[in-house]
Enzyme design. Structure first.
Site, mmCIF file in Angstrom:
data_model
loop_
_atom_site.group_PDB
_atom_site.id
_atom_site.type_symbol
_atom_site.label_atom_id
_atom_site.label_comp_id
_atom_site.label_asym_id
_atom_site.label_seq_id
_atom_site.Cartn_x
_atom_site.Cartn_y
_atom_site.Cartn_z
ATOM 1 N N THR A 1 0.786 -1.176 -0.140
ATOM 2 C CA THR A 1 -0.095 0.025 -0.093
ATOM 3 C C THR A 1 0.819 1.284 0.035
ATOM 4 O OG1 THR A 1 -1.713 -1.217 1.255
ATOM 5 C CG2 THR A 1 -1.923 1.174 1.104
ATOM 6 N N LYS B 1 -0.960 -9.027 9.422
ATOM 7 C CA LYS B 1 -0.610 -7.689 9.430
ATOM 8 C C LYS B 1 -1.944 -7.078 9.754
ATOM 9 C CE LYS B 1 0.493 -3.055 7.412
ATOM 10 N NZ LYS B 1 0.855 -2.486 5.968
ATOM 11 N N ILE C 1 4.412 -3.397 10.960
ATOM 12 C CA ILE C 1 4.829 -3.114 9.503
ATOM 13 C C ILE C 1 4.560 -1.644 9.535
ATOM 14 C CG2 ILE C 1 4.425 -3.302 7.117
ATOM 15 C CD1 ILE C 1 4.065 -6.458 7.638
#
Length: 306
Positions: free
Chosen positions: A57, A175, A217
């Protein structure tokens, strides 16, 4: 990273501590700035990054060409040179296309894949289970699930996450960016011991690790790897008070980095630190001038510099 006969995929524990959700720097003409990308990678590794997450992303991957993605992957692998694990984005909303990509791609130098929940289609929980089952069966690499309902329009529920974690040896972590600490607590409570939970939200990293997550992350880690890595390591070592001080130091910055969307905020911060140009590809645009000025003021007050 190769696994010997004494280590299963899950016990390798490749993705813990500070992972960087790597941005893609662009030049003023909107071409990929490979020189700045190389410098940024070395900066992050030298300042505490434990692994890199590429082509996801924050990397503006939907706006990259197939050739650019290949070039970025090659540059990252060569620059990292086995110093830290590399997690590569490999997801979408057509299961068959992802399976074909997993079977056809050369993953030399890549340690695992990050796969986001299918967006727009809005599958059921059974559909999500079958989707990730197909992905797990299509690769021998470790797979990290990515749940971000604010972007995808669908939430991977805790029971589905735990089901996948129990059923597939190579589904090693998630995540979690649902924003729900209650949901994250349910995953941590019921997951198998060899399945890891990672924060996908910088602002929630401190409470998530306090509750059993093993790292993040991170977006802010692009610009502040030394500080954010120190917070995570302190907390993982049980020094919650010292970690909390770092967390509270950056509370205002967490909000500023996302008020105009991601990665607009962190690219503005990186630009102010002299690391990249403040350029995004449409439909994304740089932060508003008011946000940029607030970031400048905060950098000055926090005495942040490269």
């Amino acid at each position: 990273m190769a696994l010997d006969s004494k280590h299963t995929i899950k016990t390798a524990k490749l993705f813990r501590g500070l992972g960087i959700a790597l941005v893609t720097p662009f030049k003023e003409d909107f071409s990929v700035d490979y020189k700045s990308l190389e410098s940024l990678i070395n900066f992050q590794i030298a300042n505490g990054a434990d692994f890199l997450c590429i082509l996801a992303t924050t990397g503006e991957t939907p706006c990259l060409t197939t050739e650019e993605k290949q070039n970025i992957k090659t540059l990252v692998v060569n620059t990292v040179n086995n110093r830290v694990p590399i997690l590569m984005g490999c997801g979408g909303n057509c299961t068959a296309n992802i399976v074909n990509e997993l079977k056809a791609t050369d993953f030399t130098g890549i340690s695992g894949v990050l796969s986001v929940c299918p967006f727009y289609n809005k599958p059921s929980q059974e559909g999500l289970y079958q989707h990730f089952s197909a992905i797990a069966n299509a690769t021998e690499l470790p797979v990290v699930l990515y749940n971000v309902p604010g972007r995808t329009g669908v939430n991977l529920k805790p029971e589905t996450t735990v089901r996948l974690a129990n059923d597939f040896e190579n589904i090693v972590a998630i995540k979690e960016a649902s924003g729900s600490l209650e949901q994250i607590d349910e995953i941590i409570k019921h997951k198998p011991d060899d399945f890891d939970v990672l924060s996908g939200d910088d602002a929630l990293t401190y409470p998530m690790i306090a509750n059993g997550a093993v790292g993040a992350i991170s977006v802010i880690g692009n610009a502040l790897p030394k500080e954010f890595s120190r917070m995570i390591k302190l907390e993982l070592n049980g020094d919650y008070a010292a970690a909390r001080k770092i967390h509270h130091r950056f509370t205002d910055l967490y909000s500023l980095l996302f008020v105009d969307g991601n990665p607009a905020g962190v690219k503005a911060l990186l630009h102010e630190l002299g690391l990249i140009s403040n350029v995004l590809r449409l439909p994304l645009v740089p932060t508003r001038l008011t946000t940029l000025q607030s970031i400048r003021n905060l950098i000055h007050s926090l005495k942040i510099s490269e």
